[in-house]
Design a protein around this motif. Structure first.
Motif, PDB file in Angstrom:
ATOM      1  N   ALA A  85       9.954  22.417   0.387  1.00 21.46           N
ATOM      2  CA  ALA A  85       8.971  23.082  -0.083  1.00 21.46           C
ATOM      3  C   ALA A  85       8.811  23.268  -1.591  1.00 21.46           C
ATOM      4  CB  ALA A  85       9.231  24.548   0.469  1.00 21.46           C
ATOM      5  N   ARG A  86       9.904  22.843  -2.079  1.00 22.68           N
ATOM      6  CA  ARG A  86       9.951  22.823  -3.601  1.00 22.68           C
ATOM      7  C   ARG A  86       9.090  21.675  -4.405  1.00 22.68           C
ATOM      8  NH1 ARG A  86      16.165  23.120  -4.885  1.00 22.68           N
ATOM      9  NH2 ARG A  86      16.493  22.906  -2.678  1.00 22.68           N
ATOM     10  N   LEU A  87       8.818  20.654  -3.542  1.00 19.11           N
ATOM     11  CA  LEU A  87       8.134  19.534  -3.851  1.00 19.11           C
ATOM     12  C   LEU A  87       6.544  19.830  -4.484  1.00 19.11           C
ATOM     13  CD1 LEU A  87       9.066  16.978  -1.250  1.00 19.11           C
ATOM     14  CD2 LEU A  87      10.072  17.134  -3.551  1.00 19.11           C
ATOM     15  N   PRO A  88       6.104  19.327  -5.789  1.00 16.44           N
ATOM     16  CA  PRO A  88       4.972  19.767  -6.170  1.00 16.44           C
ATOM     17  C   PRO A  88       3.965  18.866  -5.480  1.00 16.44           C
ATOM     18  CG  PRO A  88       5.975  18.599  -7.872  1.00 16.44           C
ATOM     19  CD  PRO A  88       7.034  18.908  -6.713  1.00 16.44           C
ATOM     20  N   GLN A  89       4.148  17.812  -4.797  1.00 18.79           N
ATOM     21  CA  GLN A  89       3.298  16.969  -3.847  1.00 18.79           C
ATOM     22  C   GLN A  89       4.083  16.492  -2.729  1.00 18.79           C
ATOM     23  OE1 GLN A  89       2.371  14.066  -7.366  1.00 18.79           O
ATOM     24  NE2 GLN A  89       0.261  14.674  -6.884  1.00 18.79           N
ATOM     25  N   ARG A  90       3.572  16.467  -1.563  1.00 19.83           N
ATOM     26  CA  ARG A  90       4.031  16.281  -0.244  1.00 19.83           C
ATOM     27  C   ARG A  90       4.161  14.679  -0.210  1.00 19.83           C
ATOM     28  NH1 ARG A  90       5.115  20.833   2.917  1.00 19.83           N
ATOM     29  NH2 ARG A  90       3.998  22.613   1.905  1.00 19.83           N
ATOM     30  N   PRO A  91       4.980  14.139   0.594  1.00 20.68           N
ATOM     31  CA  PRO A  91       5.062  12.864   1.299  1.00 20.68           C
ATOM     32  C   PRO A  91       3.967  12.803   2.347  1.00 20.68           C
ATOM     33  CG  PRO A  91       6.820  13.880   2.096  1.00 20.68           C
ATOM     34  CD  PRO A  91       6.410  14.605   1.053  1.00 20.68           C
ATOM     35  N   ARG A  92       3.247  11.764   2.571  1.00 20.53           N
ATOM     36  CA  ARG A  92       2.405  11.544   3.654  1.00 20.53           C
ATOM     37  C   ARG A  92       2.766  11.978   4.973  1.00 20.53           C
ATOM     38  NH1 ARG A  92      -0.162   6.329   6.552  1.00 20.53           N
ATOM     39  NH2 ARG A  92       2.095   6.009   6.882  1.00 20.53           N
ATOM     40  N   ALA A  93       3.896  11.352   5.277  1.00 23.59           N
ATOM     41  CA  ALA A  93       4.456  11.688   6.897  1.00 23.59           C
ATOM     42  C   ALA A  93       5.892  11.773   6.715  1.00 23.59           C
ATOM     43  CB  ALA A  93       4.085  10.314   7.678  1.00 23.59           C
ATOM     44  N   LEU A  94       6.604  12.229   7.854  1.00 30.02           N
ATOM     45  CA  LEU A  94       7.911  12.410   8.198  1.00 30.02           C
ATOM     46  C   LEU A  94       8.108  11.244   9.321  1.00 30.02           C
ATOM     47  CD1 LEU A  94       8.888  15.977   7.882  1.00 30.02           C
ATOM     48  CD2 LEU A  94       8.983  14.070   5.852  1.00 30.02           C
ATOM     49  N   TYR A  95       9.624  10.953   9.213  1.00 29.24           N
ATOM     50  CA  TYR A  95       9.625   9.519  10.257  1.00 29.24           C
ATOM     51  C   TYR A  95      10.775   9.819  11.196  1.00 29.24           C
ATOM     52  CZ  TYR A  95      10.851   4.584  11.126  1.00 29.24           C
ATOM     53  OH  TYR A  95      11.070   3.466  11.799  1.00 29.24           O
ATOM     54  N   GLY A 131       0.647  -1.173   0.024  1.00 27.55           N
ATOM     55  CA  GLY A 131      -0.093  -0.056  -0.111  1.00 27.55           C
ATOM     56  C   GLY A 131       0.891   1.332  -0.028  1.00 27.55           C
ATOM     57  N   GLY A 132       2.285   1.137   0.151  1.00 26.87           N
ATOM     58  CA  GLY A 132       2.854   2.432   0.242  1.00 26.87           C
ATOM     59  C   GLY A 132       4.338   1.966   0.421  1.00 26.87           C
ATOM     60  N   VAL A 133       5.217   3.047   0.350  1.00 24.40           N
ATOM     61  CA  VAL A 133       6.606   2.927   0.832  1.00 24.40           C
ATOM     62  C   VAL A 133       7.232   3.973   1.722  1.00 24.40           C
ATOM     63  CG1 VAL A 133       6.951   2.033  -1.737  1.00 24.40           C
ATOM     64  CG2 VAL A 133       7.071   4.326  -1.349  1.00 24.40           C
ATOM     65  N   HIS A 134       8.082   3.625   2.343  1.00 22.37           N
ATOM     66  CA  HIS A 134       8.828   4.629   3.322  1.00 22.37           C
ATOM     67  C   HIS A 134      10.321   4.796   2.801  1.00 22.37           C
ATOM     68  CE1 HIS A 134      10.880   5.221   7.541  1.00 22.37           C
ATOM     69  NE2 HIS A 134      11.152   5.967   6.324  1.00 22.37           N
ATOM     70  N   VAL A 135      10.758   5.952   2.511  1.00 21.57           N
ATOM     71  CA  VAL A 135      11.994   6.179   1.665  1.00 21.57           C
ATOM     72  C   VAL A 135      13.153   6.452   2.922  1.00 21.57           C
ATOM     73  CG1 VAL A 135      13.501   7.377   0.158  1.00 21.57           C
ATOM     74  CG2 VAL A 135      11.009   6.966  -0.411  1.00 21.57           C
ATOM     75  N   ARG A 193       5.641   9.947  12.014  1.00 16.16           N
ATOM     76  CA  ARG A 193       5.519   8.601  12.449  1.00 16.16           C
ATOM     77  C   ARG A 193       6.883   8.633  13.455  1.00 16.16           C
ATOM     78  NH1 ARG A 193       7.029   5.466   7.957  1.00 16.16           N
ATOM     79  NH2 ARG A 193       7.684   3.659   9.346  1.00 16.16           N
ATOM     80  N   ASN A 194       6.680   8.211  14.546  1.00 18.87           N
ATOM     81  CA  ASN A 194       7.742   8.285  15.600  1.00 18.87           C
ATOM     82  C   ASN A 194       7.880   6.863  16.298  1.00 18.87           C
ATOM     83  OD1 ASN A 194       9.806   9.434  17.045  1.00 18.87           O
ATOM     84  ND2 ASN A 194       8.324   9.966  18.809  1.00 18.87           N
ATOM     85  N   GLN A 195       9.313   6.263  16.233  1.00 19.24           N
ATOM     86  CA  GLN A 195       9.780   5.441  17.051  1.00 19.24           C
ATOM     87  C   GLN A 195      10.108   6.075  18.387  1.00 19.24           C
ATOM     88  OE1 GLN A 195      12.175   2.530  14.948  1.00 19.24           O
ATOM     89  NE2 GLN A 195      10.539   1.651  13.745  1.00 19.24           N
ATOM     90  N   LEU A 244       8.936   9.583   4.324  1.00 27.75           N
ATOM     91  CA  LEU A 244      10.268   9.980   4.323  1.00 27.75           C
ATOM     92  C   LEU A 244      10.922  10.101   5.552  1.00 27.75           C
ATOM     93  CD1 LEU A 244      12.618  10.898   2.471  1.00 27.75           C
ATOM     94  CD2 LEU A 244      11.635  13.299   2.611  1.00 27.75           C
ATOM     95  N   SER A 245      12.205   9.507   5.702  1.00 30.92           N
ATOM     96  CA  SER A 245      12.735  10.046   7.015  1.00 30.92           C
ATOM     97  C   SER A 245      13.221  11.344   7.123  1.00 30.92           C
ATOM     98  CB  SER A 245      13.969   8.978   7.262  1.00 30.92           C
ATOM     99  OG  SER A 245      13.758   7.669   7.422  1.00 30.92           O
ATOM    100  N   THR A 246      13.130  11.843   8.335  1.00 30.65           N
ATOM    101  CA  THR A 246      13.542  13.336   8.225  1.00 30.65           C
ATOM    102  C   THR A 246      15.302  13.476   8.344  1.00 30.65           C
ATOM    103  OG1 THR A 246      11.765  13.692   9.607  1.00 30.65           O
ATOM    104  CG2 THR A 246      13.276  15.497   9.133  1.00 30.65           C
ATOM    105  N   GLY A 247      15.840  12.757   7.356  1.00 35.38           N
ATOM    106  CA  GLY A 247      17.324  12.665   7.476  1.00 35.38           C
ATOM    107  C   GLY A 247      17.720  11.222   6.605  1.00 35.38           C
TER     108      GLY A 247
END
Length: 776
Positions: free
Chosen positions: A138-148, A23-27, A226-228, A68-71
């Motif tokens: 901010a330059r992305l035309p579409q945003r990821p769902r969540a940051l990780y 259903g989705g991917v996490h980069v 999303r936070n561990q 997307l991971s924040t890093g």
């Protein structure tokens, strides 16, 4: 790896994943591949943002999500973290404490993401670190769902420049005036209190100066988080509570006593620990209390060594997560691998591999169908727990910690070192085994409780009947006052409770849990109760199960997508059903007040035909696979095909087993029968009289023989069995070991030694049986 990707291949791989039912991917950008340095794309560069924008666009086209991971790698850090922004630890210099750098760098960093780990206890370094993402995303035309935010692994960090000031403001005194107590190693009077205050300040700073700041920053820009939180020195409940999607982790094997379930003998439990549902409940409790619809898990990390993980090992681990309240599975993991890369492709150092090069890939849609059906029902319901259990974290903070930096790191791996020895842990484990449904609550979350009619404890996510406080020597005065206030308002609060005490209270208990059945009870609307039940033990097979709810009972099997109405007994307030659930199986039981379809009632629920064993010879024919084998054998008894020839010990592929059987005398066609394949290594596709009847990929490896296909005599049974790729890797690793070309840690085995499959013994493969037919 190295972010060395192309738009064309991103599209190809996303289409593969969508077709497989993901259903989705996490980069997560990580280290690169040796020899491919020129193809690497620096993290957050213009080119990197272009291919990431393509990823989001294509995922949206396919109906998939992107996080997307924040890093890169983990934890937060990178090239814009200067030494003064980095993580610190305290050092005593005379009569004062000063901060010195830990010098920790980002683990498994990608090109463009290398650098120091950011200070987790001060918002200013964090905001300066996040500014890099402001200008890029901010330059992305579409945003990821969540940051990780990956699991907390900031080793040795226990200080920040503003710590003395923050301590004074939060605790009301100067830590430096109690320096002797703070550094005491003999537990002199007063030292314990200072140690608790220090830990509480560390936890407060991690919550207020890091997690809350990152969460607010993300939400203001339109992202979920999303936070561990696990592995950190904070109160896990408070940290998970800040995230939109709290996330736990299932690392290693849980060692379920399910017959036939295999575990990797080389996995070092003492070193890495095992998953435990009580650890998982920190994430789900925060979600339940605050009404968060999703609670996720990093799933099956290092379940077994590379090339040795089977779907039959994966399913029980996921079932354990579901019963612990998780409803949003993230597989760990799959590595982007260019199409021209020889098998096994590019691999992450930590197993499990869910990618197209895995032996599980052809059958992954079956697992994904199962998970989707379960998650649809779990996400579409809310928790139905009667009991809140106070988590007395000050008990931990009063003790000295053996962890790096001297702070308590609340990890999910070694709960045996901190959670299970606590009176809290022992009490909660007894609740779980006895069949009570409960969530944890922290000191801070007590403030969100309100008391409703009848003394019900109300939270945004649901209501509870009783709050229990396990034995605790260190209960904060503020918490004592809050508990007294709730009691004065009519809440039922029980101190030092035990199972006998709880038996006198108006809370529900599912007594059948004592037979080794794990479950979660949930509500759909006001009148429907839904159970997810998994048999992760070896005590129960079938019998009467008396539920704490009443109504018409519907059973749903997420493995087969079949709904049935089991045999039922009832009293005025509860219902009992005859449940057949052998070890390894799971199901949903839904109780409603409707009477449109009645449950069946029979005199003897155990009636049926006794199973018989197919003891006739089997014809065994090697099919497609590597290395190529075309031999055919006749076996009087089922054995591993690795015993049939030396070359068969290296074979990875499919082998066909054929046999003919008659129904026993007195049996008549017209009744469906249960086919149990016994021990299967690893996946079996079955045909009866030329017609496919299904694929058995998990324990207990059962399928239904349809009545319309069965004959009195001459039934032709064909079973195509696919094994693990481990045996072929034994050959491949000796012939061409140059596939191990990854930077950083490269590729290691489950003990973190350089990977070498040539030392492995052949893994048993094929249909090992016994194969039986019958309804009982």
């Amino acid at each position: 790896m190295g972010s060395a990707v192309t738009e064309l291949d991103i599209t190809r791989q996303l289409e593969q994943m969508a077709k497989a039912g993901l259903g989705g991917v996490h980069v997560i950008p990580i280290y690169g591949v040796k020899g491919a340095e020129k193809q690497a794309i620096p993290f957050l560069s213009a080119r990197w943002l272009a291919v990431f924008a393509h990823t989001i666009r294509e995922a949206n086209r396919l109906g998939m999500g992107v996080d997307l991971s924040t890093g890169t790698g983990w934890p937060f850090g990178g090239p814009n973290v200067t030494p003064e922004m980095g993580a610190q630890q305290w050092k005593q210099e005379g009569s004062t404490l000063v901060g010195v750098p830990t010098r920790q760098r980002v683990k498994r960093a990608a090109p463009g993401g290398e650098g120091l780990v950011v200070d987790p206890f001060d918002r200013q370094p964090l905001l300066r670190y996040l500014a890099r993402f402001d200008s890029a995303l901010a330059r992305l035309p579409q945003r990821p769902r969540a940051l990780y935010n990956d699991s907390y692994e900031v080793y040795g960090a226990n200080w920040t420049a503003r710590f003395p000031e923050q301590f004074r403001q939060r605790r009301g005194y100067d830590l430096l005036t109690r320096l002797r107590d703070f550094t005491d190693t003999t537990n002199v009077p007063g030292a314990t209190a200072v140690r608790r205050d220090y830990h509480e300040t560390v936890a407060d700073l991690l919550r207020d100066e890091f997690t809350a700041v990152w969460t607010d920053w993300a939400r203001q820009r339109g992202y979920q988080t999303r936070n561990q939180a696990h592995g950190s020195p904070g109160n896990l409940l408070d940290l998970y509570a800040l995230a939109d999607i709290p996330e736990t982790e299932s690392f290693g094997s849980s060692r379920f006593p399910i017959p036939g379930l295999r575990v990797d003998e080389n996995y070092e439990v003492d070193r890495f620990g095992t998953p435990h549902p009580l650890a998982m409940k920190f994430a789900s409790s925060a979600a339940h209390l605050l009404g968060k619809p999703l609670v996720s898990s990093e799933t099956t990390t290092w379940l077994a060594d590379h090339f040795k993980v089977s779907l039959s090992q994966i399913k029980p681990q996921i079932d354990e997560l579901f019963t612990a309240g998780i409803n949003h599975i993230f597989y760990h993991g799959t590595t982007y691998s260019p199409p021209g890369h020889d098998w096994p492709g590019q691999l992450f150092y930590a197993s499990t591999n869910y990618g197209p090069s895995s032996h599980n890939w052809p059958f992954l849609p079956l697992l994904n169908q199962y998970v989707t059906r379960c998650q649809t029902r779990l996400q579409g319901s809310r928790p139905d727990n009667d009991l809140l259990v106070y988590f007395p974290i000050h008990e931990l903070w009063a003790r000295r910690s053996p962890s790096a930096g001297g702070v308590h790191l609340l990890e999910v791996h070694h709960v045996d070192r901190w959670l299970l020895p606590m009176p809290f842990g022992k009490f909660c484990d007894s609740l779980r085994v006895a069949g009570y449904s409960f969530d944890y609550v922290s000191d801070a979350l007590l403030d969100s409780l309100t008391v409703g009619p009848g003394g019900l404890l109300k939270m945004p996510g649901g209501t509870y009947k009783v709050l229990t406080v396990p034995p605790a020597n260190f209960l904060p005065e503020r918490t004592r006052q809050r508990l007294a206030q709730l009691a004065a308002q009519g809440a039922q609060i029980v101190y030092n409770a035990n199972l006998t005490t709880l038996g006198t209270l108006p809370i529900r208990r599912e007594g059948w849990a004592a037979q080794g059945l794990s479950f979660i009870r949930k509500r759909v609307g006001a009148a429907t109760t839904r159970y997810f039940v998994a048999n992760l033990g070896n005590q129960f097979r079938e019998g009467w199960v008396r539920l704490s709810a009443n109504g018409q009972v519907m059973r749903y099997d997420p493995l087969t997508d079949q709904t049935t109405y089991p045999v039922r007994q009832s009293t005025a307030s509860t219902a009992a059903v005859w449940l057949r659930l052998p070890p390894g199986q799971s199901c949903f039981l839904t109780l409603t007040a409707t009477t449109t379809v009645g449950n069946k009632v029979v005199a003897n629920p155990q009636a049926g035909t006794a199973a018989f064993t197919l003891s006739q010879p089997w014809r065994v024919q090697f099919g497609h696979g590597v290395p190529a084998l075309r031999s055919t054998h006749t076996l009087p008894n089922l054995v591993s095909w690795t015993n049939l020839a030396d070359s068969a010990g290296y074979f990875w592929g499919q082998v066909r087993y054929s046999a003919t059987f008659d129904l026993p005398q007195g049996w008549q066609p017209g009744q469906a029968q249960r086919l149990n394949l016994g021990d299967v290594r690893e996946v079996a596709e079955v045909r009866l009289n030329g017609r496919p009847i299904g694929t058995a990929w998990c324990l207990p490896y059962e399928l239904t023989l349809p009545a319309e296909l069965l004959k009195a005599k001459g039934n032709q049974l064909e079973i195509d069995v696919t094994n693990l790729s481990a045996n072929y890797m034994r050959l491949r690793d000796g012939q061409k070991p140059d596939w191990k070309i990854f930077q950083d840690i490269n590729i290691v085995d489950i003990r973190y030694r350089p990977f070498d499959a040539t030392r492995w013994q052949p893994v048993p493969s094929g249909l090992l049986g016994p194969v039986t037919v019958g309804t009982r």
